[in-house]
Scaffold this active site. Structure first.
Site, PDB file in Angstrom:
ATOM      1  N   ASP A 150      15.220   9.174  21.168  1.00  0.00           N
ATOM      2  CA  ASP A 150      15.448   9.912  22.415  1.00  0.00           C
ATOM      3  C   ASP A 150      14.186   9.942  23.292  1.00  0.00           C
ATOM      4  O   ASP A 150      14.129  10.649  24.296  1.00  0.00           O
ATOM      5  CB  ASP A 150      15.931  11.342  22.132  1.00  0.00           C
ATOM      6  N   ASP A 182       1.607  19.777  23.656  1.00  0.00           N
ATOM      7  CA  ASP A 182       2.910  20.002  24.299  1.00  0.00           C
ATOM      8  C   ASP A 182       2.708  20.785  25.609  1.00  0.00           C
ATOM      9  O   ASP A 182       3.048  21.959  25.724  1.00  0.00           O
ATOM     10  CB  ASP A 182       3.825  20.764  23.328  1.00  0.00           C
ATOM     11  N   SER A 184       4.213  20.621  28.402  1.00  0.00           N
ATOM     12  CA  SER A 184       5.433  21.071  29.095  1.00  0.00           C
ATOM     13  C   SER A 184       6.123  22.214  28.338  1.00  0.00           C
ATOM     14  O   SER A 184       7.128  22.744  28.798  1.00  0.00           O
ATOM     15  CB  SER A 184       6.401  19.900  29.240  1.00  0.00           C
ATOM     16  N   THR A 188       8.783  19.476  22.229  1.00  0.00           N
ATOM     17  CA  THR A 188       8.736  18.047  21.844  1.00  0.00           C
ATOM     18  C   THR A 188       7.595  17.386  22.623  1.00  0.00           C
ATOM     19  O   THR A 188       7.171  17.891  23.662  1.00  0.00           O
ATOM     20  CB  THR A 188      10.046  17.305  22.201  1.00  0.00           C
ATOM     21  N   ASN A 307      -6.629 -30.159  -3.176  1.00  0.00           N
ATOM     22  CA  ASN A 307      -5.163 -30.295  -3.251  1.00  0.00           C
ATOM     23  C   ASN A 307      -4.508 -29.751  -1.981  1.00  0.00           C
ATOM     24  O   ASN A 307      -3.603 -28.903  -2.042  1.00  0.00           O
ATOM     25  CB  ASN A 307      -4.604 -29.539  -4.469  1.00  0.00           C
ATOM     26  N   GLU A 336      -7.893 -33.271   1.078  1.00  0.00           N
ATOM     27  CA  GLU A 336      -7.719 -34.166  -0.064  1.00  0.00           C
ATOM     28  C   GLU A 336      -6.300 -34.718  -0.155  1.00  0.00           C
ATOM     29  O   GLU A 336      -5.338 -33.990   0.113  1.00  0.00           O
ATOM     30  CB  GLU A 336      -8.042 -33.391  -1.345  1.00  0.00           C
ATOM     31  N   HIS A 351       0.788 -33.878  -6.838  1.00  0.00           N
ATOM     32  CA  HIS A 351      -0.134 -33.641  -7.946  1.00  0.00           C
ATOM     33  C   HIS A 351       0.423 -34.381  -9.157  1.00  0.00           C
ATOM     34  O   HIS A 351       1.392 -33.936  -9.765  1.00  0.00           O
ATOM     35  CB  HIS A 351      -0.235 -32.138  -8.202  1.00  0.00           C
ATOM     36  N   GLU A 385      -7.834 -39.525  -3.783  1.00  0.00           N
ATOM     37  CA  GLU A 385      -7.780 -39.827  -5.208  1.00  0.00           C
ATOM     38  C   GLU A 385      -6.633 -40.827  -5.314  1.00  0.00           C
ATOM     39  O   GLU A 385      -5.470 -40.477  -5.135  1.00  0.00           O
ATOM     40  CB  GLU A 385      -7.505 -38.561  -6.004  1.00  0.00           C
ATOM     41  N   SER A 522     -18.321 -36.568  -7.512  1.00  0.00           N
ATOM     42  CA  SER A 522     -17.535 -35.339  -7.581  1.00  0.00           C
ATOM     43  C   SER A 522     -17.659 -34.744  -8.970  1.00  0.00           C
ATOM     44  O   SER A 522     -17.613 -35.473  -9.960  1.00  0.00           O
ATOM     45  CB  SER A 522     -16.062 -35.643  -7.314  1.00  0.00           C
ATOM     46  N   ASP A 653      -6.660   6.994  -1.143  1.00  0.00           N
ATOM     47  CA  ASP A 653      -7.923   7.673  -1.498  1.00  0.00           C
ATOM     48  C   ASP A 653      -9.009   6.598  -1.388  1.00  0.00           C
ATOM     49  O   ASP A 653      -9.369   5.972  -2.389  1.00  0.00           O
ATOM     50  CB  ASP A 653      -7.882   8.186  -2.952  1.00  0.00           C
ATOM     51  N   ASP A 706      -8.198   1.446  -2.606  1.00  0.00           N
ATOM     52  CA  ASP A 706      -7.548   2.739  -2.810  1.00  0.00           C
ATOM     53  C   ASP A 706      -7.819   3.141  -4.258  1.00  0.00           C
ATOM     54  O   ASP A 706      -7.358   2.475  -5.184  1.00  0.00           O
ATOM     55  CB  ASP A 706      -6.039   2.567  -2.546  1.00  0.00           C
TER      56      ASP A 706
END
Length: 762
Positions: A150, A182, A184, A188, A307, A336, A351, A385, A522, A653, A706
C-alpha cells in the site's frame, strides 16, 4: 528515485518490459520452456513465472546482471541455432559464478526491446553516484517490507524489516524512532518519512566523532579544518592538500546546503567522501594502469587459470567455452586447454580419462578471438596439454592460424634470435601458444628443422595424468612409463610455439647452464613446494630468467586450489588456479591482480627480477634494501552486513579477522571480538598490529564472519588488496561476496597507520 523512475518510464523499451513478454527460457536442445517476464515498476527487478505454476514466481535484480549478449552468443543458444534465428535470441550474463539465462523472444522486435532496455538499466546503475545508490537500496528495502503493497509501512512491518536488515533493536527504541519519523502522525511511514527513519537508524556516531575532532565549530569543516584532516589523518601529499580539499567539497558536499557556498563541508558531505572511491582503503591511482609494462614478460606475475574449460569439478564436471569467457573477463591472461583426438577429425577439449563433458577445440579458439582482449590489451598465453595424434595436431594448427589470424604470434617480434623475452607492451593484442616444440627458436628461425618423418618430441613434465600417478601412487614403474612415453609432433603445431616452449625440468643448476630463456617448465604444487624448501633462492633466481608454471595437484578432483602466495614468493609467474572455485585462494588472486588496471600483469618486486641479486623468501631480512614496516589497523565499525542465515529471526554476531599473506615470516592473522546480534552497525574500536618484512609481496585480507560457538563460523564478506596499495587514515572497505562480487552497501570502517620499524638484529 522518483525522478529517476520518471525518466526511465519515458523509454519505450522499458515501457514494453513493464507490460511484460512471454519468452522461451532455454537450458539445452531439449529443455525449452515458456516463461512470462516483466520489469517491475521500480525499474530494478525482473519478475518471471511459468505459465502453468500457480503463484510461484522468481525475481532477480538488474544489479546482478553484468552484460547482455545478442544473438547465438552462448553454447546453449548455438546448440539450437538451426531452430531459432539469432535476432530473436539473447543471453543475460550474471556477475560471479551464477549460470547464464538464455532467452528466445517471439519476434526480433521484442528481443531488441529487452536487449536495449536491459543495457539502458545496467548503464543507469553504473552511472549512479553513492547517494543515489543508497537511495536505491533504501527503496528496495521499503518494497521488501511493504507486505500489503500500500506504499506505506506500519510499525509491525517496520519490526519485520529491522530483522530482515540484520538489526536487533529493542522495541522501545525502534518505536521512538518510528514516532519521530512519522511527521504526518498517520501511524504509518510513507516514502520520505521512511527515508528519514532509515537515516536516523544509520546515523554514524563513529564518523561524527572524527568530524567533530576536526571541526572548529562542531557544525562544519572549514577549508582549513578539512586540509588539516587530509594532511594529518589521511597523510595526503602536503603540497596538493589545499587543491584536494576544494575538489572534495565540490564533489561530495550536497549542493542544497549553504555549506558548499562557504567552501566548507557538512557531516553529510564528509560521509559521502569517506564512502567514495577516494575514501576507500585502495589507492585509486594504483587501481589504474600504473606500472612499467616494458620489462621482459617473465618479470611479471601473470593471472592464470587451470583447466579453464571446467565449470565444476575434475571428475564429472561440465566443460564449457563459458569457462574461457569468464576467466578472460576476470583479467586472466593464461588459459589452459587439454586436447584429445575427437570424432570427425575435430580435436576436442576435456579432462582426459574422466567423465567431464567435451567441447570442440575450434570453439575455444573462437572464444579466444572474441574475448581475449575485451578487458586487457596485454598478451594471452594459451597453455596446451596436447594428447592428439599428428593428424589432429595439424587441424589444431589450422584452427589457430585461420581463426586467430595475426593475433597469433608466429615468429619472434623482429625476426631475429632474441636473448630475452619481449615485454607485455610489445606483445599487446597477441596470443602466445605454450606447448612442445621441435628443436629451438634458433633452428626454426634458421630453417634447420629436419623433415617431418623423424619429428618426435618427448612428453614434457606437464602430462597431468602422469602427475596424478606420481602424487598418489609413488609407483616407480608407472612413473617410468609416464616419463618415457614419446609423442610425434606435427611441424605445423610446433611452428606456432615461439616464446613458450614446454620442457622437462632437470635441476636449477642444469637450467642455469643449458636452458634457453624461452623454455618453460611446469610443476605440480607439491614439486614446487619441494624446490622451495630445498632451494628457495635458486628458485627465485631461475624465475628472474625463465617462466615457470605451477598448477594444482591431480589429487584435487574437487577442483580445490592451493595457496598461490607460496608460489608468488618464489617469483613464479604463472600460478594456475581453478577460477571456477571460490575461496581464499581466488580472493588472493583477485586481490593481487585488482591493481594495475586489472590488466592481468603485475610487475614483480625489483629484488626478484635482478639475476645478480639473491632473495630467499625464507629469510627476507637478508636482502639488500630490507626495510620492515609496522601495520596498525583499528577496526572501528561495520555497516549493513548481509544476513547469512535465511531464518528471518536470526541476526549475525559479526567479528573481523585481518590476515597477512606474504613470505612465511609475514603470515599472520588477528581477530576483533564478536558483537552480539548486530549486523547492521556493529562497533568494535579494536586495534590489530602486524610486522611486515617483505611489504612488496604482502597481501592484506579482511574477513567478516558470523560467530557461532557451536559450529563453524559462517562467512559474511571479505576484501583483499596488496599491502602496497593501501591508503592510510580513516578508510572504508567495501566488502565482496564469496564470489568476489560487490555486496553494497556492506562495508567496514577502519583507521590504518603504516610506520617504519627500526631494524632489529636477527
Amino acid at each position: 528515485i522518483a525522478q529517476l523512475k520518471r525518466t526511465q518510464l519515458g523509454d519505450d523499451n522499458l515501457q514494453s518490459m513493464i507490460v511484460g513478454t512471454v519468452m522461451r527460457k532455454i537450458k539445452s536442445r531439449t529443455w525449452k520452456k515458456q516463461r512470462y517476464f516483466k520489469l517491475q515498476e521500480d525499474c530494478m527487478t525482473i519478475w518471471y513465472k511459468s505459465k502453468k505454476a500457480g503463484n510461484a514466481h522468481s525475481t532477480f535484480s538488474v544489479s546482478e546482471v553484468e552484460t547482455v549478449r545478442e544473438g547465438h552468443q552462448s553454447e546453449v543458444l548455438l546448440s539450437i541455432a538451426d531452430e531459432f534465428p539469432p535476432d530473436r535470441c539473447f543471453t543475460l550474463v550474471f556477475r560471479g559464478r551464477r549460470g547464464n539465462l538464455d532467452l528466445v523472444a517471439d519476434s526480433a522486435d521484442e528481443a531488441q526491446s529487452w536487449i536495449k532496455g536491459m543495457r539502458k538499466l545496467i548503464e543507469n546503475l553504473e552511472n549512479m553516484d553513492e547517494s543515489e545508490k543508497l537511495d536505491q537500496w533504501i527503496c528496495e528495502w521499503f518494497k521488501k517490507a511493504d507486505k500489503n503493497n500500500d506504499g506505506r509501512m506500519n510499525f509491525r512491518e517496520i519490526r519485520v524489516l529491522l530483522k530482515m536488515m540484520n538489526v536487533d533493536m529493542n522495541e522501545h527504541h525502534a518505536h521512538r524512532l518510528f514516532m519521530t519519523a512519522d511527521k504526518s502522525q498517520s501511524g504509518t511511514l510513507e516514502d520520505d518519512e521512511f527515508v528519514l527513519f532509515y537515516k536516523m537508524l544509520t546515523q554514524r556516531e563513529d564518523v561524527l566523532r572524527v568530524f567533530q575532532d576536526y571541526s572548529g565549530d562542531g557544525q562544519k569543516l572549514s577549508l582549513r579544518d578539512l586540509e588539516e584532516f587530509l594532511r594529518d589523518e589521511q597523510l595526503e601529499d602536503v603540497d596538493g592538500v589545499q587543491q584536494l580539499a576544494m575538489e572534495l567539497i565540490e564533489r561530495y558536499e550536497p549542493s542544497d546546503t549553504g555549506t558548499k557556498m562557504l567552501k566548507a563541508m557538512s557531516i553529510d558531505g564528509f560521509l559521502m567522501y569517506l564512502a567514495s572511491a577516494e575514501g576507500s582503503i585502495f589507492h585509486p591511482r594504483q587501481q589504474s594502469l600504473y606500472q612499467d609494462m616494458t620489462k621482459p614478460l617473465n618479470h611479471y606475475f601473470i593471472s592464470s587459470s587451470h583447466n579453464t574449460y571446467l565449470m565444476e569439478d575434475q571428475l564429472r564436471g561440465h566443460s564449457s567455452v563459458e569457462g574461457y569467457i569468464r576467466a578472460l573477463k576476470r583479467g586472466c591472461r593464461c588459459v589452459e586447454v587439454d586436447c584429445w583426438d575427437g570424432p570427425n577429425g575435430e580435436p576436442i577439449v576435456y579432462h582426459g580419462h574422466t567423465f567431464t563433458s567435451k567441447i570442440l577445440f575450434k570453439d575455444v579458439v573462437n572464444a579466444l578471438r572474441n574475448y581475449a582482449f575485451k578487458v586487457s590489451e596485454y598478451p594471452v598465453i594459451l597453455s596446451t596439454e596436447n594428447h592428439c595424434g599428428v593428424e589432429q595436431q595439424r587441424v589444431m594448427a589450422q584452427h589457430l592460424n585461420t581463426i586467430l589470424g595475426d593475433k597469433l604470434l608466429k615468429s619472434t617480434l623482429d625476426g631475429k634470435i632474441p636473448v630475452s623475452f619481449p615485454s607485455p607492451e610489445e606483445l599487446k593484442g597477441k596470443i602466445l601458444l605454450k606447448g612442445k616444440k621441435i628443436g629451438g627458436l634458433e633452428e626454426s628461425l634458421n630453417g634447420l628443422v629436419e623433415p617431418e618423418d623423424s619429428l618426435t618430441g618427448e612428453v614434457s613434465d606437464e602430462d597431468e595424468a602422469a602427475d596424478i600417478d606420481e602424487d598418489s601412487l609413488h609407483s616407480n614403474s608407472l612413473r617410468r612409463m609416464a616419463k618415457k612415453s614419446k609423442q610425434r609432433l606435427s611441424k605445423e603445431l610446433s611452428d606456432c610455439v615461439v616464446y613458450c616452449k614446454s620442457v622437462h625440468f632437470s635441476s636449477f643448476k642444469h637450467s642455469r647452464i643449458h636452458s634457453k630463456f624461452y623454455e618453460i617448465s611446469s610443476f605440480t604444487e607439491s614439486k614446487a613446494r619441494k624446490h622451495l624448501r630445498e632451494a628457495g633462492a635458486e628458485f627465485v633466481h631461475h624465475n628472474a630468467r625463465q617462466l615457470t608454471r605451477v598448477y594444482p595437484s591431480g589429487l584435487r578432483t574437487d577442483s580445490s586450489n592451493f595457496n598461490p602466495q607460496e608460489m608468488w614468493n618464489t617469483g613464479t609467474q604463472i600460478v594456475a588456479l581453478n577460477f571456477q572455485t571460490a575461496g581464499v585462494e581466488m580472493d588472493l588472486n583477485d586481490g593481487l591482480f585488482s591493481q594495475n588496471g586489472r590488466c592481468g600483469y603485475v610487475l614483480k618486486p625489483d629484488f626478484m627480477r635482478m639475476s645478480e641479486r639473491r632473495f630467499d623468501p625464507e629469510v627476507p631480512h637478508n636482502r639488500e634494501g630490507y626495510r620492515p614496516l609496522s601495520l596498525c589497523i583499528q577496526v572501528i565499525s561495520g555497516q549493513q552486513l548481509p544476513k547469512v542465515n535465511i531464518k528471518e529471526s536470526s541476526v549475525v554476531d559479526p567479528f573481523v579477522r585481518v590476515e597477512i599473506h606474504g613470505v612465511p615470516l609475514d603470515q599472520a592473522k588477528q581477530e576483533t571480538r564478536y558483537i552480539d546480534n548486530n549486523g547492521f552497525n556493529p562497533v568494535w574500536y579494536d586495534t590489530l598490529r602486524f610486522t611486515i618484512h617483505a611489504p612488496e609481496l604482502a597481501l592484506v585480507r579482511f574477513v567478516v564472519e558470523d560467530y557461532d560457538k557451536a559450529s563453524r563460523n559462517d562467512f559474511v564478506g571479505q576484501y583483499t588488496l596488496p599491502f602496497s596499495c593501501i591508503q592510510q587514515g580513516y578508510r572504508h572497505i567495501h566488502l565482496l561476496s564469496k564470489d568476489g562480487t560487490s555486496i553494497p552497501p556492506a562495508s567496514l570502517f577502519v583507521h590504518v597507520r603504516i610506520t617504519n620499524l627500526v631494524r632489529a638484529e636477527h
